[in-house]
Write a protein that holds these residues in place. Structure first.
Motif, PDB file in Angstrom:
ATOM      1  N   GLY A  16       0.806  -1.216   0.000  1.00 35.70           N
ATOM      2  CA  GLY A  16       0.000   0.000   0.000  1.00 35.70           C
ATOM      3  C   GLY A  16       0.837   1.262   0.000  1.00 35.70           C
ATOM      4  O   GLY A  16       2.068   1.219  -0.122  1.00 35.70           O
ATOM      5  N   SER A  17       0.145   2.395   0.143  1.00 41.32           N
ATOM      6  CA  SER A  17       0.785   3.706   0.088  1.00 41.32           C
ATOM      7  C   SER A  17       0.343   4.578   1.254  1.00 41.32           C
ATOM      8  O   SER A  17      -0.768   4.430   1.773  1.00 41.32           O
ATOM      9  N   LEU A  18       1.231   5.474   1.624  1.00 37.47           N
ATOM     10  CA  LEU A  18       0.929   6.519   2.606  1.00 37.47           C
ATOM     11  C   LEU A  18       1.652   7.782   2.177  1.00 37.47           C
ATOM     12  O   LEU A  18       2.701   7.708   1.517  1.00 37.47           O
ATOM     13  N   ARG A  19       1.115   8.913   2.604  1.00 36.15           N
ATOM     14  CA  ARG A  19       1.776  10.188   2.344  1.00 36.15           C
ATOM     15  C   ARG A  19       1.925  10.935   3.662  1.00 36.15           C
ATOM     16  O   ARG A  19       0.946  11.187   4.355  1.00 36.15           O
ATOM     17  N   LEU A  20       3.163  11.269   3.981  1.00 34.26           N
ATOM     18  CA  LEU A  20       3.456  12.046   5.179  1.00 34.26           C
ATOM     19  C   LEU A  20       3.651  13.507   4.804  1.00 34.26           C
ATOM     20  O   LEU A  20       4.171  13.815   3.727  1.00 34.26           O
ATOM     21  N   SER A  21       3.237  14.370   5.709  1.00 32.39           N
ATOM     22  CA  SER A  21       3.438  15.804   5.532  1.00 32.39           C
ATOM     23  C   SER A  21       4.078  16.374   6.788  1.00 32.39           C
ATOM     24  O   SER A  21       3.858  15.864   7.883  1.00 32.39           O
ATOM     25  N   CYS A  22       4.843  17.442   6.620  1.00 27.16           N
ATOM     26  CA  CYS A  22       5.465  18.103   7.760  1.00 27.16           C
ATOM     27  C   CYS A  22       5.551  19.583   7.462  1.00 27.16           C
ATOM     28  O   CYS A  22       6.184  19.977   6.473  1.00 27.16           O
ATOM     29  N   ALA A  23       4.929  20.374   8.326  1.00 25.40           N
ATOM     30  CA  ALA A  23       4.932  21.818   8.153  1.00 25.40           C
ATOM     31  C   ALA A  23       5.806  22.473   9.215  1.00 25.40           C
ATOM     32  O   ALA A  23       5.682  22.159  10.409  1.00 25.40           O
ATOM     33  N   ALA A  24       6.649  23.369   8.784  1.00 27.11           N
ATOM     34  CA  ALA A  24       7.495  24.131   9.695  1.00 27.11           C
ATOM     35  C   ALA A  24       6.820  25.465   9.992  1.00 27.11           C
ATOM     36  O   ALA A  24       6.314  26.127   9.087  1.00 27.11           O
ATOM     37  N   SER A  25       6.833  25.834  11.274  1.00 25.77           N
ATOM     38  CA  SER A  25       6.231  27.104  11.665  1.00 25.77           C
ATOM     39  C   SER A  25       7.159  27.844  12.616  1.00 25.77           C
ATOM     40  O   SER A  25       8.106  27.275  13.142  1.00 25.77           O
ATOM     41  N   GLY A  26       6.833  29.106  12.839  1.00 22.40           N
ATOM     42  CA  GLY A  26       7.675  29.957  13.665  1.00 22.40           C
ATOM     43  C   GLY A  26       8.248  31.070  12.818  1.00 22.40           C
ATOM     44  O   GLY A  26       7.871  31.243  11.658  1.00 22.40           O
ATOM     45  N   ILE A  27       9.171  31.821  13.400  1.00 19.78           N
ATOM     46  CA  ILE A  27       9.821  32.897  12.647  1.00 19.78           C
ATOM     47  C   ILE A  27      11.034  32.290  11.960  1.00 19.78           C
ATOM     48  O   ILE A  27      12.058  32.035  12.590  1.00 19.78           O
ATOM     49  N   ILE A  28      10.872  32.041  10.658  1.00 18.42           N
ATOM     50  CA  ILE A  28      11.864  31.304   9.883  1.00 18.42           C
ATOM     51  C   ILE A  28      12.417  32.209   8.801  1.00 18.42           C
ATOM     52  O   ILE A  28      11.662  32.730   7.980  1.00 18.42           O
ATOM     53  N   PHE A  29      13.732  32.365   8.804  1.00 24.40           N
ATOM     54  CA  PHE A  29      14.349  33.199   7.773  1.00 24.40           C
ATOM     55  C   PHE A  29      14.691  32.377   6.533  1.00 24.40           C
ATOM     56  O   PHE A  29      14.579  32.864   5.415  1.00 24.40           O
ATOM     57  N   SER A  30      15.108  31.155   6.740  1.00 30.94           N
ATOM     58  CA  SER A  30      15.414  30.286   5.607  1.00 30.94           C
ATOM     59  C   SER A  30      15.475  28.839   6.086  1.00 30.94           C
ATOM     60  O   SER A  30      15.735  28.568   7.250  1.00 30.94           O
ATOM     61  N   ILE A  31      15.172  27.941   5.162  1.00 30.05           N
ATOM     62  CA  ILE A  31      15.292  26.503   5.433  1.00 30.05           C
ATOM     63  C   ILE A  31      16.204  25.912   4.376  1.00 30.05           C
ATOM     64  O   ILE A  31      15.960  26.079   3.176  1.00 30.05           O
ATOM     65  N   ASN A  32      17.228  25.240   4.822  1.00 33.42           N
ATOM     66  CA  ASN A  32      18.151  24.597   3.901  1.00 33.42           C
ATOM     67  C   ASN A  32      17.574  23.231   3.514  1.00 33.42           C
ATOM     68  O   ASN A  32      16.664  23.136   2.727  1.00 33.42           O
ATOM     69  N   SER A  33      18.024  22.202   4.137  1.00 31.58           N
ATOM     70  CA  SER A  33      17.540  20.865   3.828  1.00 31.58           C
ATOM     71  C   SER A  33      16.331  20.517   4.694  1.00 31.58           C
ATOM     72  O   SER A  33      16.258  20.925   5.857  1.00 31.58           O
ATOM     73  N   MET A  34      15.390  19.818   4.117  1.00 34.34           N
ATOM     74  CA  MET A  34      14.269  19.228   4.863  1.00 34.34           C
ATOM     75  C   MET A  34      14.180  17.768   4.472  1.00 34.34           C
ATOM     76  O   MET A  34      14.635  17.383   3.385  1.00 34.34           O
ATOM     77  N   GLY A  35      13.558  16.983   5.337  1.00 30.50           N
ATOM     78  CA  GLY A  35      13.410  15.590   4.953  1.00 30.50           C
ATOM     79  C   GLY A  35      12.875  14.720   6.055  1.00 30.50           C
ATOM     80  O   GLY A  35      12.217  15.198   6.982  1.00 30.50           O
ATOM     81  N   TRP A  36      13.190  13.440   5.940  1.00 28.28           N
ATOM     82  CA  TRP A  36      12.635  12.433   6.827  1.00 28.28           C
ATOM     83  C   TRP A  36      13.704  11.437   7.261  1.00 28.28           C
ATOM     84  O   TRP A  36      14.525  10.996   6.441  1.00 28.28           O
ATOM     85  N   TYR A  37      13.631  11.084   8.523  1.00 30.85           N
ATOM     86  CA  TYR A  37      14.394   9.995   9.097  1.00 30.85           C
ATOM     87  C   TYR A  37      13.391   9.041   9.719  1.00 30.85           C
ATOM     88  O   TYR A  37      12.240   9.384   9.935  1.00 30.85           O
ATOM     89  N   ARG A  38      13.850   7.832  10.037  1.00 30.55           N
ATOM     90  CA  ARG A  38      12.973   6.877  10.712  1.00 30.55           C
ATOM     91  C   ARG A  38      13.755   6.046  11.717  1.00 30.55           C
ATOM     92  O   ARG A  38      14.968   5.883  11.601  1.00 30.55           O
ATOM     93  N   GLN A  39      13.009   5.534  12.696  1.00 29.07           N
ATOM     94  CA  GLN A  39      13.623   4.690  13.714  1.00 29.07           C
ATOM     95  C   GLN A  39      12.689   3.540  14.016  1.00 29.07           C
ATOM     96  O   GLN A  39      11.559   3.740  14.477  1.00 29.07           O
ATOM     97  N   ALA A  40      13.169   2.345  13.737  1.00 23.68           N
ATOM     98  CA  ALA A  40      12.429   1.129  14.051  1.00 23.68           C
ATOM     99  C   ALA A  40      12.818   0.655  15.444  1.00 23.68           C
ATOM    100  O   ALA A  40      13.895   0.996  15.945  1.00 23.68           O
ATOM    101  N   PRO A  41      11.967  -0.133  16.082  1.00 22.29           N
ATOM    102  CA  PRO A  41      12.281  -0.630  17.436  1.00 22.29           C
ATOM    103  C   PRO A  41      13.625  -1.336  17.479  1.00 22.29           C
ATOM    104  O   PRO A  41      13.901  -2.215  16.645  1.00 22.29           O
ATOM    105  N   GLY A  42      14.434  -0.950  18.430  1.00 19.47           N
ATOM    106  CA  GLY A  42      15.726  -1.591  18.605  1.00 19.47           C
ATOM    107  C   GLY A  42      16.794  -1.181  17.615  1.00 19.47           C
ATOM    108  O   GLY A  42      17.902  -1.739  17.623  1.00 19.47           O
TER     109      GLY A  42
END
Length: 120
Positions: A16-42
């Motif tokens: 199957g498929s899923l779509r993740l989203s992530c919004a950055a908020s606050g007083i932000i002057f610039s964003i360089n890299s954005m992305g995703w990491y994951r951690q499985a149990p253990g």
């Protein structure tokens, strides 16, 4: 302070498929890299995919051809489209941003994590 808020995790069957989203908020002057990491149990936290402001992407070998990372710079939002999901993709997925925010200079920020569970 920059905050990252994720959404879109859940339970899905293998293939199957899923779509993740992530919004950055606050007083932000610039964003360089954005992305995703994951951690499985253990296991240690690992890179899934990142995208620069210019659109250059980097993927873990295990997700190449199945996952697509993208971002909307106007919305300070990063997405992860996950297709052909496998049981081994089960993990907590963390949003990441290297950003220049008010009062903190340029530093790494992390979301609270969203659970993705792939059943067989």
């Amino acid at each position: 302070q920059v905050q990252l808020v994720e959404s879109g995790g859940g339970l899905v069957q293998a293939g199957g498929s899923l779509r993740l989203s992530c919004a950055a908020s606050g007083i932000i002057f610039s964003i360089n890299s954005m992305g995703w990491y994951r951690q499985a149990p253990g296991k240690q936290r690992e890179l899934v995919a990142t995208v620069t402001g210019g659109g250059s992407t980097n993927y873990a070998d295990s997700v190449k051809g199945r996952f697509t990372v993208s971002r909307d710079n106007a919305k300070n939002t990063v997405y992860l489209q996950m297709n052909s999901l496998k049981v081994e993709d089960t993990a907590v997925y963390y949003c990441y941003a290297n950003a220049y925010g008010l009062g903190h200079g340029t530093r790494d920020y992390w979301g609270q994590g969203t659970q993705v569970t792939v059943s067989s």
